[in-house]
Design an enzyme around this catalytic site. Structure first.
Site, PDB file in Angstrom:
ATOM      1  N   GLY A   1       0.818  -1.206   0.000  1.00 48.14           N
ATOM      2  CA  GLY A   1       0.000   0.000   0.000  1.00 48.14           C
ATOM      3  C   GLY A   1       0.853   1.257   0.000  1.00 48.14           C
ATOM      4  O   GLY A   1       1.957   1.290  -0.551  1.00 48.14           O
ATOM      5  N   SER A   2       0.362   2.300   0.653  1.00 50.26           N
ATOM      6  CA  SER A   2       1.007   3.614   0.575  1.00 50.26           C
ATOM      7  C   SER A   2       2.366   3.695   1.252  1.00 50.26           C
ATOM      8  O   SER A   2       3.081   4.679   1.046  1.00 50.26           O
ATOM      9  CB  SER A   2       0.081   4.683   1.169  1.00 50.26           C
ATOM     10  OG  SER A   2      -0.925   5.012   0.250  1.00 50.26           O
ATOM     11  N   THR A   3       2.732   2.699   2.049  1.00 52.08           N
ATOM     12  CA  THR A   3       4.087   2.743   2.616  1.00 52.08           C
ATOM     13  C   THR A   3       5.126   2.663   1.498  1.00 52.08           C
ATOM     14  O   THR A   3       6.253   3.127   1.654  1.00 52.08           O
ATOM     15  CB  THR A   3       4.325   1.594   3.615  1.00 52.08           C
ATOM     16  OG1 THR A   3       4.207   0.333   2.939  1.00 52.08           O
ATOM     17  CG2 THR A   3       3.329   1.649   4.758  1.00 52.08           C
TER      18      THR A   3
ATOM     19  N   ASP B   1      -5.025   5.531   2.591  1.00 52.81           N
ATOM     20  CA  ASP B   1      -5.233   5.155   1.205  1.00 52.81           C
ATOM     21  C   ASP B   1      -6.003   3.858   1.121  1.00 52.81           C
ATOM     22  O   ASP B   1      -5.723   2.901   1.807  1.00 52.81           O
ATOM     23  CB  ASP B   1      -3.904   4.992   0.479  1.00 52.81           C
ATOM     24  CG  ASP B   1      -3.136   3.789   0.975  1.00 52.81           C
ATOM     25  OD1 ASP B   1      -2.610   3.039   0.145  1.00 52.81           O
ATOM     26  OD2 ASP B   1      -3.054   3.597   2.204  1.00 52.81           O
TER      27      ASP B   1
END
Length: 759
Positions: free
Chosen positions: A336-338, A754
């Site tokens: 994901g957004s990491t 997100d």
């Protein structure tokens, strides 16, 4: 007169010759066989004889110990004993002395060994054997009782004790997935116990004893003792205090969020790549690894399978194998957004963006005719690239991914280590799942730029974040620092392994500043804030598009990665909860607050000094002073000098009691102390108000108006008016408490980070 000599018959001569040759042949054959037995087949037949007249007892080598980086014992071996009998000797001696030694042995040993009398009696009937085991893993106390029974009843030739070892883990469940455990044969089965088994195990020895035809021990030239070589010990990179802090936060986060598929976390030294802590929750007991944990036992109980059924045993085995696996290393997930940290590092490294450039987010971005929306469906509007990263804006990252281009993006992905195993010294490392280079399309690039539609392992992700933190160098993660001999001498040291430089130090520092501002400035990762420490962090919420829950909705993986201090990083952390089901399911709420708690606990322990801003100093929590025994006027002045409001209750002049008690931690704003001056004060009680959904400022004001104090849990910048709201309180609304009582209130920002969806 001599009789005439008759000529020898030819037939006789032939017969004599034949007999002579026959005898000579037999003699030569026997001679050859004797010579063969004495030379060519000597070892073969000697061993046959020895096997018939000798017995071997294995001398077990002591397995090496496992320590944490500070010398704290994590795994050791304790002496245990095997109790066994020689049934052949029992029968022979019983017959010779006309005594029932089988009954005697069973009667004496059954209660001591906690073994059935009938079982022991049955073992004595196997008279063709010289060795039948009665009990294993007997401790020293029981062994002492067995020795007394042997001595008191003259059983020296019939009952025996054989020393061995059993693995023992002093801390029970701590670091269970990293350490692993040993099997019944003493060999490592999981974790470090398996990876370093050849170093830890040592080499077993032998004790060979000769016996006569009656089984009695006798002098013999081949009787010998081969000494065991004990195993080496290892010093791990783990720190037991950091490990405990990580495990506590994983447990709390998993329970509070209703996790379904375990939680995991890793803490890494960014300069060396050494793993300070690695954990997965739920845990298991290293000293009894086959005992089901509560979560798995509940699944078994609710399965509907009969405990003695094949289906039950199969499910039990599946649950145990899943529990034993190290999620931090063996499993893969969508980051994901990491992952946006990595995409941003590509953009900065390739000089594809300037600080003043603006990007517009209408709430979606179109790629190849497909509209992919932002988590903020109404859009972020106009923003810089740095702000877009802090806001976790998918369209901005997709635009930047397109600028990087498929070829460079793929090369950076490879350079950050995602297409190879990290090389961590643990077994079973998982492999990432990414697109083939020749099939990496523009649409794939768009989704990959914000961390969706591919899978990596937690250890790969934290090492990529470590690369961003340490100046751009990809390190090999390590779990072991040193190998020690039995005297404690270092015989091998493992040094830091720097694979390659992926990005420049300038890019690293720029990205760290942007990520830290996203935390302290109140952007998407603000729940990772820790007063006094500059934390750089990024949250992520990824869909598990290959798995749905009972209602047909996707499960999520909520995670947060971060490093601190941002201006001079010491540690990097990844924190991940798989399939949370309760509360607001974002990485910013399920993972970030707990990562903050780890930073809050670990950084001071590692000697990193807190540096507070003026605003942070104004909001710092304080401890109540001890004012009992002071004159009321002096106590009041002392309390007010420390910033407390004071209310005096009673007609006396000496403070007899106070609320809150001395040393209680409260927030500094509106903090109040009630001083009682009567010998038997009449304490005042109030009703705790409902604070759910309130901001910290509002909650503090309500509590103060009711004569109560507040203690803020979560992160600590909420008094400055951020959007965090109360999600729980230590005393339920409607409870009667004494005035001055401290009510601990937990606050969380509920913003989404997100959840990318096509529309």
């Amino acid at each position: 007169m001599q009789p005439p000599v008759r000529p020898t018959d030819t037939g006789t001569i032939k017969r004599a010759g034949f007999i002579g040759v026959l005898f000579a042949s037999v003699f030569l054959l026997l001679l050859f066989r004797i010579l063969k037995y004495q030379t060519i087949d000597y070892d073969k037949y000697r061993n046959k004889v020895l096997n018939q007249i000798t017995t071997e007892a294995e001398v077990v080598a002591e397995r090496g110990k496992i320590y944490d980086r500070n010398g704290v014992l994590l795994a050791t071996s304790t002496t245990t004993y095997r109790v066994f009998i020689a049934p052949r000797i029992v029968a022979q001696v019983s017959e010779e002395q006309k005594l029932k030694y089988d009954v005697l042995i069973a009667t004496e040993l059954a209660p001591v060994l906690d073994v059935d009398y009938e079982y022991i009696l049955k073992q004595t009937t196997y008279t063709k054997y010289m060795d039948r085991t009665l009990a294993r893993n007997v401790d020293e106390e029981v062994a002492k009782q067995v020795r007394k029974i042997i001595k008191d009843n003259d059983l020296e030739d019939m009952v025996f004790l054989q020393a061995g070892t059993k693995r023992y883990y002093p801390n029970g469940t701590l670091a269970c997935h990293a350490l692993g455990f040993t099997g019944s044969d003493g060999a490592g089965q999981y974790g470090l116990e398996l990876k370093y088994d050849s170093i830890l195990a040592g080499t077993n020895g032998k004790y060979i004893t000769a016996r006569d035809s009656h089984g009695n021990e006798m002098p013999y030239e081949y009787q010998s003792y081969i000494e065991a070589q004990d195993g080496y010990s290892i010093v791990t990179t783990l720190d037991i205090n950091v490990q405990a802090a990580l495990e506590e936060q994983l447990r709390t986060a998993y329970i509070e969020s209703g996790g379904k598929n375990r939680a995991t976390g890793i803490v890494v030294d960014v300069e060396t790549g050494e793993v300070l802590a690695m954990a997965t929750y739920p845990v298991f007991d290293l000293n009894d690894p086959r005992k089901m944990n509560e979560a798995d036992q509940l699944i078994l109980d609710q399965s509907g399978f009969a405990p003695d059924s094949e289906e039950y045993r199969k499910l039990q085995q599946e649950l145990q194998l899943a529990t034993w696996s190290n999620k931090a290393v063996t499993e893969v997930y969508m980051p994901g957004s990491t992952f946006k940290i990595v995409t941003a590092s590509m953009a900065y490294e390739e000089n594809l963006v300037v600080d003043s450039e603006r990007f517009y987010c209408p709430g979606y971005h179109v790629v190849l005719g497909i509209k992919m929306r932002c988590h903020k469906t109404e859009g972020h509007g106009s923003q810089t690239f740095a702000t877009g990263l802090q806001n976790s804006c998918n369209p901005v990252l997709m635009m930047m991914g397109a600028r990087v281009g498929r070829e460079k993006f793929y090369n950076y992905f490879r350079s950050f280590g995602y297409l190879e195993k990290t090389g961590i010294d643990l077994p079973g490392e998982g492999t990432s799942i990414f697109y083939p280079e020749t099939a990496f399309s523009e649409l794939d690039l768009a989704t990959a730029s914000f961390g969706q539609n591919f899978k990596i392992s937690p250890i790969q992700q934290v090492m990529a974040v470590t690369t961003v933190a340490n100046g751009g160098y990809l390190m090999t993660p390590r779990m072991v620092k040193e190998v020690l001999d039995s005297e404690g001498n270092v015989i091998k040291t493992y040094s830091a392994d720097q694979k390659r430089q992926v990005i420049s130090t300038a890019t690293s520092k720029k990205l760290a500043a942007v990520l830290e501002e996203g935390v302290s400035g109140g952007a998407g990762a603000k729940n990772a804030y820790v007063a006094g420490y500059r934390v750089a962090a990024k949250t992520g919420t990824s869909e598990k598009i290959d798995k749905k829950n009972e209602t047909g909705k996707e499960y999520y993986v909520c995670s947060c990665v971060g490093f601190a201090p941002a201006d001079d990083p010491e540690i990097a952390v990844i924190f991940l909860v798989d399939e949370p089901t309760k509360g607001v399911l974002y990485g910013s709420t399920v993972a970030a607050p707990y990562l903050a708690n780890i930073m809050r606990d670990v950084l001071p322990y590692l000697g990193v000094e807190a540096v507070y801003t003026d605003k942070e100093l104004a909001n710092l929590a304080v401890k109540t002073p001890s004012l009992v025994g002071y004159y009321d006027t002096i106590a009041e002045a002392e309390a007010e000098l420390r910033g407390f409001e004071v209310e005096i209750v009673g007609s006396g002049s000496m403070v007899r009691a106070q609320s809150p008690a001395p040393g209680t931690v409260v927030e500094s704003q509106n903090a109040k102390i009630i001083l009682y001056t009567d010998r038997e004060p009449e304490r005042a009680y109030v009703t705790v108000p409902d604070l759910s959904g309130r901001t910290a400022v509002s909650a503090n004001e309500i509590l103060a108006n009711n004569g109560l104090n507040i203690r803020i849990a979560g992160t600590n910048n909420y008094m400055s008016g951020s959007g965090a709201v109360a999600i729980s309180q230590s005393h339920a609304a409607g409870t009667q408490v004494e005035r001055g009582t401290v009510i601990t209130v937990t606050f969380r920002n509920q913003d989404a980070d997100d959840i990318p969806l096509e529309q």
